[in-house]
Motif scaffolding. Structure first.
Motif, PDB file in Angstrom:
ATOM      1  N   TYR A   1      -0.581  -9.900   8.634  1.00 14.73           N
ATOM      2  CA  TYR A   1      -0.780 -11.016   9.374  1.00 14.73           C
ATOM      3  C   TYR A   1      -2.142 -11.035   9.705  1.00 14.73           C
ATOM      4  O   TYR A   1      -2.952 -12.183  10.071  1.00 14.73           O
ATOM      5  N   PHE A   2      -2.984 -10.085   9.922  1.00  7.27           N
ATOM      6  CA  PHE A   2      -4.227  -9.805  10.318  1.00  7.27           C
ATOM      7  C   PHE A   2      -5.371  -9.136   9.598  1.00  7.27           C
ATOM      8  O   PHE A   2      -4.823  -8.041   9.227  1.00  7.27           O
ATOM      9  N   LEU A   3      -6.171  -9.743   9.033  1.00  6.06           N
ATOM     10  CA  LEU A   3      -7.118  -9.158   8.105  1.00  6.06           C
ATOM     11  C   LEU A   3      -8.393  -9.005   8.809  1.00  6.06           C
ATOM     12  O   LEU A   3      -8.686 -10.233   9.359  1.00  6.06           O
ATOM     13  N   SER A   4      -9.123  -8.170   8.911  1.00  7.35           N
ATOM     14  CA  SER A   4     -10.308  -7.999   9.331  1.00  7.35           C
ATOM     15  C   SER A   4     -11.415  -9.021   8.885  1.00  7.35           C
ATOM     16  O   SER A   4     -11.165  -9.520   7.479  1.00  7.35           O
ATOM     17  N   ALA A   5     -12.216  -9.732   9.369  1.00  4.34           N
ATOM     18  CA  ALA A   5     -13.348 -10.412   8.944  1.00  4.34           C
ATOM     19  C   ALA A   5     -13.985 -10.060   7.837  1.00  4.34           C
ATOM     20  O   ALA A   5     -14.398  -8.647   7.984  1.00  4.34           O
ATOM     21  N   GLY A   6     -14.013 -10.783   6.754  1.00  3.46           N
ATOM     22  CA  GLY A   6     -14.819 -10.043   5.775  1.00  3.46           C
ATOM     23  C   GLY A   6     -14.112  -9.071   4.904  1.00  3.46           C
ATOM     24  O   GLY A   6     -14.820  -8.571   3.850  1.00  3.46           O
ATOM     25  N   VAL A   7     -12.941  -8.563   5.052  1.00  3.50           N
ATOM     26  CA  VAL A   7     -12.321  -7.761   4.327  1.00  3.50           C
ATOM     27  C   VAL A   7     -11.086  -8.255   3.662  1.00  3.50           C
ATOM     28  O   VAL A   7     -10.500  -9.272   4.189  1.00  3.50           O
ATOM     29  N   THR A   8     -11.151  -8.024   2.434  1.00  3.48           N
ATOM     30  CA  THR A   8      -9.873  -8.573   1.439  1.00  3.48           C
ATOM     31  C   THR A   8      -8.482  -7.645   1.703  1.00  3.48           C
ATOM     32  O   THR A   8      -8.650  -6.624   2.036  1.00  3.48           O
ATOM     33  N   ALA A   9      -7.510  -8.241   0.936  1.00  2.00           N
ATOM     34  CA  ALA A   9      -6.181  -7.499   1.099  1.00  2.00           C
ATOM     35  C   ALA A   9      -6.373  -6.260   0.201  1.00  2.00           C
ATOM     36  O   ALA A   9      -5.792  -5.166   0.564  1.00  2.00           O
ATOM     37  N   SER A  10      -7.001  -6.245  -0.842  1.00  2.00           N
ATOM     38  CA  SER A  10      -7.317  -5.290  -1.768  1.00  2.00           C
ATOM     39  C   SER A  10      -8.156  -4.183  -1.066  1.00  2.00           C
ATOM     40  O   SER A  10      -7.582  -3.024  -1.139  1.00  2.00           O
TER      41      SER A  10
ATOM     42  N   ASP B   1      -9.340  -3.955  13.495  1.00  2.00           N
ATOM     43  CA  ASP B   1     -10.929  -3.658  13.667  1.00  2.00           C
ATOM     44  C   ASP B   1     -10.957  -3.229  11.979  1.00  2.00           C
ATOM     45  O   ASP B   1     -10.404  -2.445  11.481  1.00  2.00           O
ATOM     46  N   PRO B   2     -12.204  -3.664  11.465  1.00  2.00           N
ATOM     47  CA  PRO B   2     -12.379  -3.273  10.418  1.00  2.00           C
ATOM     48  C   PRO B   2     -13.036  -1.977   9.925  1.00  2.00           C
ATOM     49  O   PRO B   2     -12.762  -1.214   8.996  1.00  2.00           O
ATOM     50  N   ALA B   3     -13.408  -1.094  11.146  1.00  2.00           N
ATOM     51  CA  ALA B   3     -13.730   0.075  10.876  1.00  2.00           C
ATOM     52  C   ALA B   3     -12.513   0.880  10.952  1.00  2.00           C
ATOM     53  O   ALA B   3     -12.616   2.142  10.256  1.00  2.00           O
TER      54      ALA B   3
END
Length: 325
Positions: free
Chosen positions: A7-16, A121-123
């Motif tokens: 439902y939520f992906l981090s900004a600039g992060v793909t599902a892969s 959180d992308p980290a």
């Protein structure tokens, strides 16, 4: 849903990329690998089949993995937590029964943007849940509704593997809260929530941020923390101002209302309401589960093949001190 689809992906992060991040977390933090996962699921299903008290229970992978992951694939620990969870649902129906996002009262607190996910959180890969305490109408609702809202959000988000694996970060803005937000809590609800809910709902709660906690709420906070483990206390961070919070949380995550680069709380809430609608059937079907809490039969054990430990069917006789992974 695949592990990297969320439902939520981090900004600039793909599902892969998220899937790869989750694979690393699962392997390094949870000991999860395919063979162990399949063996653990089968052992847990067999335990449920042999458990004389459990009358009805979900046995799909995604549901059982909630418990296995939070217990780092200790099957006895996961079985014990599942039984405590089922018992808790029946002990506190006012908190768990009919978690319907279309219910008029739940819809009202949802529309007030009291509690909602704001991003990932992308980290860390964690879902970030944001609460605005002053938005909760303490004149109309009491702490039962506050707990119901927390359960609705948690149960819905736990339907995603990403949130089971990476865990949760909670942020609460306490600015503008009043004495009514404190006095709406009864001692029974406070004790029940701290001793039962936090220790029985399979959530990997990794960080708690509290912002602008007023002086009059300090004693309540101290009481709540007295029940927590040292590890949980180490994951609690208090910030005097929103500016201090901004120094600790990525600006891409914070809502526009808080000087961040994300969407506004209203926009985020609209998106969350759509997500809840897609999970409504699964949320309501949780009420189909049943455990007989008065079954007089001798408990059936579950053998831990790693250490020979037996987890009795009746191991939920008393709640332990709060624990955290």
């Amino acid at each position: 849903m695949e592990r990297g689809q969320s439902y939520f992906l981090s900004a600039g992060v793909t599902a892969s990329e998220l899937a790869n991040q989750l694979d690393d977390i699962a392997r390094q933090e949870l000991r999860e690998e395919e063979r162990l996962r399949e063996q653990s699921l089968e052992r847990m299903r067999e335990w449920i089949r042999q458990n004389g008290r459990i009358r009805r229970c979900r046995t799909d992978d995604r549901f059982l993995l909630r418990f296995l992951r939070v217990r780092k694939f200790s099957v006895p620990g996961a079985c014990e937590m599942l039984e405590r969870y089922l018992k808790m649902r029946q002990t506190y129906p006012r908190w768990f029964a009919r978690l319907d996002p279309d219910d008029s009262d739940l819809a009202a607190v949802l529309d007030d943007c009291c509690l909602l996910p704001i991003g990932r959180d992308p980290a860390t890969g964690r879902i970030v849940v944001f609460g605005v305490v002053r938005n909760f109408n303490a004149g109309r609702f009491n702490s039962d509704m506050m707990i119901r809202l927390n359960m609705l959000v948690a149960e819905a988000l736990l339907e995603e593997e990403a949130n089971q694996i990476a865990g949760f970060t909670h942020i609460f803005d306490n600015g503008g809260m009043t004495m009514a937000h404190v006095t709406c809590w009864t001692l029974d609800n406070l004790a029940g929530y701290l001793r039962s809910v936090i220790n029985c709902v399979p959530v990997r709660l990794k960080e708690n941020h509290f912002v602008s906690v007023p002086t009059f709420a300090a004693q309540i906070s101290k009481y709540c923390l007295s029940f927590a483990s040292d590890k949980l206390r180490s994951r609690i961070h208090c910030h005097t101002t929103v500016e201090e919070l901004r120094a600790k949380v990525a600006p891409d995550l914070l809502p526009l209302d808080y000087g961040g680069k994300g969407q506004s709380l209203k926009e985020l809430n609209g998106r969350f309401r759509e997500y809840l609608s897609s999970k409504r059937k699964a949320l309501l079907e949780l009420d189909d589960m049943e455990i007989d809490m008065k079954d007089p039969r001798e408990p059936a054990g579950h053998e831990d093949t790693a250490g020979g430990e037996l987890v009795a069917e009746g191991a939920i006789g008393s709640f332990r001190q709060l624990s955290i992974d």
